[in-house]
Design a protein around this motif. Structure first.
Motif, short mmCIF file in Angstrom:
data_model
loop_
_atom_site.label_atom_id
_atom_site.label_comp_id
_atom_site.label_asym_id
_atom_site.label_seq_id
_atom_site.Cartn_x
_atom_site.Cartn_y
_atom_site.Cartn_z
N ALA A 6 0.72 -1.16 -0.22
CA ALA A 6 0.07 0.00 0.03
C ALA A 6 0.72 1.48 -0.04
O ALA A 6 0.72 2.40 -0.80
CB ALA A 6 -1.02 -0.09 1.30
N VAL A 7 1.97 1.13 0.72
CA VAL A 7 2.88 2.53 0.72
C VAL A 7 3.59 2.23 -0.72
O VAL A 7 3.66 3.74 -1.04
CB VAL A 7 3.91 2.30 1.84
CG1 VAL A 7 5.03 3.31 1.72
CG2 VAL A 7 3.29 2.23 3.15
N ALA A 8 4.11 1.34 -1.07
CA ALA A 8 4.68 1.41 -2.42
C ALA A 8 3.65 2.00 -3.53
O ALA A 8 4.23 3.00 -4.53
CB ALA A 8 5.21 0.07 -2.93
N GLN A 9 2.32 1.50 -3.48
CA GLN A 9 1.43 2.07 -4.58
C GLN A 9 1.33 3.70 -4.28
O GLN A 9 1.40 4.22 -5.24
CB GLN A 9 0.13 1.30 -4.44
CG GLN A 9 0.28 0.07 -4.36
CD GLN A 9 0.60 -0.39 -5.98
OE1 GLN A 9 0.34 0.18 -6.87
NE2 GLN A 9 1.13 -1.60 -6.15
N ALA A 10 0.87 4.00 -3.04
CA ALA A 10 0.95 5.49 -2.77
C ALA A 10 2.02 6.22 -3.18
O ALA A 10 1.82 7.27 -3.90
CB ALA A 10 0.70 5.74 -1.13
N LEU A 11 3.21 5.77 -2.97
CA LEU A 11 4.33 6.48 -3.17
C LEU A 11 4.80 6.64 -4.67
O LEU A 11 5.09 7.55 -5.19
CB LEU A 11 5.66 6.23 -2.52
CG LEU A 11 5.75 6.36 -0.91
CD1 LEU A 11 6.92 5.63 -0.30
CD2 LEU A 11 5.65 7.82 -0.54
N SER A 12 4.45 5.65 -5.29
CA SER A 12 4.62 5.59 -6.92
C SER A 12 3.75 6.39 -7.39
O SER A 12 4.28 7.42 -8.66
CB SER A 12 4.08 4.07 -7.45
OG SER A 12 2.80 4.17 -7.57
N VAL A 13 2.65 6.91 -7.13
CA VAL A 13 1.58 8.11 -7.66
C VAL A 13 2.12 9.24 -7.05
O VAL A 13 2.45 10.23 -8.08
CB VAL A 13 0.21 7.89 -7.23
CG1 VAL A 13 -0.73 8.97 -7.61
CG2 VAL A 13 -0.51 6.59 -7.76
N LEU A 14 2.19 9.51 -5.98
CA LEU A 14 2.88 10.59 -5.34
C LEU A 14 4.20 11.01 -5.94
O LEU A 14 4.29 12.28 -6.15
CB LEU A 14 2.94 10.77 -3.85
CG LEU A 14 1.30 10.35 -3.00
CD1 LEU A 14 1.96 10.43 -1.58
CD2 LEU A 14 0.40 11.45 -3.26
N ASP A 15 5.00 10.41 -5.82
CA ASP A 15 6.41 10.46 -6.63
C ASP A 15 6.36 10.87 -8.02
O ASP A 15 7.06 11.90 -8.40
CB ASP A 15 7.28 9.36 -6.57
CG ASP A 15 8.01 9.49 -5.03
OD1 ASP A 15 8.05 10.13 -4.38
OD2 ASP A 15 8.28 8.07 -4.90
N ALA A 16 5.40 10.57 -8.70
CA ALA A 16 5.26 10.91 -10.14
C ALA A 16 4.53 12.20 -10.53
O ALA A 16 4.41 12.49 -11.66
CB ALA A 16 4.79 9.72 -10.94
N ALA A 17 3.69 12.53 -9.38
CA ALA A 17 2.73 13.61 -9.76
C ALA A 17 3.26 15.01 -9.69
O ALA A 17 4.36 15.08 -8.91
CB ALA A 17 1.39 13.56 -8.62
#
Length: 180
Positions: free
Chosen positions: A132-143
């Motif tokens: 769940a953390v990895a999924q969240a960070l993948s979006v937030l880092d790319a946004a």
């Protein structure tokens, strides 16, 4: 956009928008959803009822996001999003990532500069915390949302916070309530 990890209670975050890991009914529930509705007071529920009557008669679809007032919370808005239930046999991670992306889109539309996210789907919906953390960070880092300068990932409990720290290299993040 700066990403900050915070160990604490999302209802205590002093930000423009708090993201609610809502259930599709938009009428409150347990976990983060219940805490936000309890702390925010009846104004949130009243707006959610109007949304149900006007646009979401069957509930808010998984991965989508919609905003209401924050009521008595120390924020201006609550952005409600419905995370997917974890499945070991079906990859629902695109829906989980949609929760973060659509919440950021709504935050941008509102003019929010600071947004606090819970770890969506990692509670009663059973999503494994590290993923769940990895999924969240993948979006937030790319946004790169226009106007949003800070996204906080608010992690409830020491073990969730430590899992996020393991996945997020770089300068140390803030433990504690994270109130600015």
């Amino acid at each position: 956009m700066r990403i900050v990890l915070v160990e604490g209670d999302i209802t205590e975050q002093r930000v423009d928008a708090i993201v609610n890991a809502a259930n599709s009914s938009l009428l409150g529930g347990g976990g983060v959803d219940g805490a936000i509705h309890r702390r925010g007071g009846p104004a949130i529920l009243n707006e959610c009822r109007r949304l149900r009557a006007a646009r979401y008669g069957r509930g808010l679809p998984t991965g989508q996001a919609v905003a209401t007032t924050a009521g008595d919370l120390p924020a201006r808005w609550v952005i409600h999003t419905v995370g997917p239930v974890w499945s070991a046999t079906e990859d629902r991670s695109p829906l989980l990532r949609d929760c973060y992306a659509n919440s950021l889109r709504v935050a941008t539309e509102l003019g929010a500069a600071t947004v606090a996210f819970p770890l969506i789907s990692a509670g009663i919906y059973g999503w494994p915390v590290e993923d769940a953390v990895a999924q969240a960070l993948s979006v937030l880092d790319a946004a790169d949302p226009a106007g949003v300068t800070e996204a906080r990932l608010v992690l409830y409990g020491r073990s969730a916070f430590e899992a996020a720290q393991r996945l997020r290299p770089g300068p140390p993040s803030r433990p504690g309530p994270g109130i600015s």
